[in-house]
Design a protein around this motif. Structure first.
Motif, PDB file in Angstrom:
ATOM      1  N   VAL A  55     -45.326  25.073   5.404  1.00 33.34           N
ATOM      2  CA  VAL A  55     -44.253  24.583   6.274  1.00 33.34           C
ATOM      3  C   VAL A  55     -43.590  23.370   5.619  1.00 33.34           C
ATOM      4  N   GLY A  56     -42.385  23.073   6.067  1.00 33.77           N
ATOM      5  CA  GLY A  56     -41.685  21.895   5.568  1.00 33.77           C
ATOM      6  C   GLY A  56     -42.245  20.623   6.186  1.00 33.77           C
ATOM      7  N   LYS A  57     -41.757  19.495   5.700  1.00 29.79           N
ATOM      8  CA  LYS A  57     -42.276  18.205   6.159  1.00 29.79           C
ATOM      9  C   LYS A  57     -41.995  17.954   7.631  1.00 29.79           C
ATOM     10  N   ALA A  58     -40.782  18.271   8.073  1.00 27.14           N
ATOM     11  CA  ALA A  58     -40.423  18.008   9.468  1.00 27.14           C
ATOM     12  C   ALA A  58     -41.296  18.833  10.411  1.00 27.14           C
ATOM     13  N   LYS A  59     -41.431  20.115  10.124  1.00 27.05           N
ATOM     14  CA  LYS A  59     -42.262  20.974  10.968  1.00 27.05           C
ATOM     15  C   LYS A  59     -43.716  20.525  10.935  1.00 27.05           C
ATOM     16  N   ARG A  60     -44.164  20.061   9.784  1.00 29.48           N
ATOM     17  CA  ARG A  60     -45.542  19.593   9.637  1.00 29.48           C
ATOM     18  C   ARG A  60     -45.799  18.371  10.512  1.00 29.48           C
ATOM     19  N   ILE A  61     -44.874  17.416  10.461  1.00 24.64           N
ATOM     20  CA  ILE A  61     -45.030  16.201  11.267  1.00 24.64           C
ATOM     21  C   ILE A  61     -44.942  16.515  12.753  1.00 24.64           C
ATOM     22  N   ARG A  62     -44.012  17.379  13.143  1.00 26.02           N
ATOM     23  CA  ARG A  62     -43.906  17.765  14.555  1.00 26.02           C
ATOM     24  C   ARG A  62     -45.214  18.388  15.047  1.00 26.02           C
ATOM     25  N   ALA A  63     -45.789  19.247  14.220  1.00 23.17           N
ATOM     26  CA  ALA A  63     -47.023  19.929  14.617  1.00 23.17           C
ATOM     27  C   ALA A  63     -48.178  18.942  14.771  1.00 23.17           C
ATOM     28  N   VAL A  64     -48.329  18.054  13.802  1.00 28.48           N
ATOM     29  CA  VAL A  64     -49.449  17.107  13.831  1.00 28.48           C
ATOM     30  C   VAL A  64     -49.311  16.138  15.004  1.00 28.48           C
ATOM     31  N   LEU A  65     -48.128  15.583  15.197  1.00 26.59           N
ATOM     32  CA  LEU A  65     -47.933  14.608  16.269  1.00 26.59           C
ATOM     33  C   LEU A  65     -48.013  15.270  17.645  1.00 26.59           C
ATOM     34  N   SER A  66     -47.521  16.490  17.752  1.00 28.94           N
ATOM     35  CA  SER A  66     -47.631  17.206  19.025  1.00 28.94           C
ATOM     36  C   SER A  66     -49.097  17.484  19.341  1.00 28.94           C
TER      37      SER A  66
END
Length: 277
Positions: A55-66
């Motif tokens: 996954v890209g960085k944005a999707k990765r960060i969204r997933a982890v923080l969610s």
């Protein structure tokens, strides 16, 4: 730079946008740097890449923080603060840098953080909003942001940075200033809170009217006043050197209940203010 910041849906989305490089050449921070921060706060289970997904960085960060919002809120708050520091260190907030994240992404993040009582400068410095520097409307918004955090049990919402006041003191001072034009800065806390209750037409436990004849809502109001005074007595006015707002004899559960009580009483008073203005 603060060590942790509020974690909300809006902040998740705006922080993810700050690392999003899908529409342009790759920029830092790199995936490996992001992974280091994720591992630092033991949030690997929420990382799609740890599950073998690309996954890209944005999707990765969204997933982890969610994921952190549901499982380890405090770790997620620390990760947000660290990511902002990392993005700043890589030039993300500097227009002349190849890693500049863009004006719109920064403005969106500034708005999201401000709604939670934090100031994100255009240079990437993230600090708690100082109430004395705000307009009345901004101050009310900031207080309500503190209240939301207090109701979640966040200890850093109990003692307001840079003011020396706890949340109930700050709310009382704000309300009395709105209604009376000023507040008695030398009064002790029970007097200050009592004056706030009186200004809002509420009953306190100190009033001499026959308690047995009080209506249910008056008994409720008096109980809130007494609870507010009790929580204030638990304040660690000497400090521990670690920023803990409550006496070291309190357990984590007791401290959490105390700060949640501060948030509940503060919200009650702020809502009452709307009815008397």
């Amino acid at each position: 730079m603060t060590k942790k910041v509020p974690l909300t849906d809006e902040i998740v989305f705006t922080v993810a946008d700050l690392v999003d490089d899908a529409q342009q050449p790759t920029r830092e921070p790199s995936h490996s740097e992001i992974e280091f921060q994720i591992n630092r706060y033991n949030l690997q289970k929420g990382d799609p890449r740890s599950q073998g997904l690309t996954v890209g960085k944005a999707k990765r960060i969204r997933a982890v923080l969610s994921w952190a919002m549901e499982t380890d809120h405090e770790a997620g708050e620390k990760l947000v603060a660290s990511l902002i520091s990392l993005i700043k260190a890589r030039g993300g907030f500097r227009e002349t840098s190849k890693n500049y994240v863009g004006k719109e992404a920064i403005i969106n993040a500034q708005v999201a953080f401000k709604e939670e009582g934090f100031d994100l400068s255009k240079e990437g410095d993230l600090r708690v909003l100082v109430l004395d520097n705000l307009s009345d409307l901004e101050k009310e918004d900031a207080l309500r942001a503190y209240i939301r955090r207090a109701k979640k049990g966040a200890e850093d919402a109990a003692l307001l940075a840079g003011t020396g006041k706890d949340l109930l003191e700050a709310v009382s001072a704000f309300i009395l200033t709105k209604l009376w034009g000023d507040y008695p800065q030398t009064s002790n806390f029970p007097t200050l809170l009592g004056q706030t209750f009186t200004a809002l037409g509420l009953i306190t436990s100190k009033q001499n009217n026959n308690q047995s004849n009080r209506k249910a809502h008056q008994r409720f109001e008096a109980s809130l006043y007494e609870l507010g005074c009790s929580v204030n007595m638990l304040r660690n006015k000497e400090g521990t050197g670690h920023g803990r707002p409550f006496l070291p004899t309190l357990t984590e559960g007791e401290a959490k209940a105390a700060v949640e009580s501060m948030g509940m009483i503060s919200e009650f008073l702020m809502n009452k203010l709307k009815n008397v203005q």
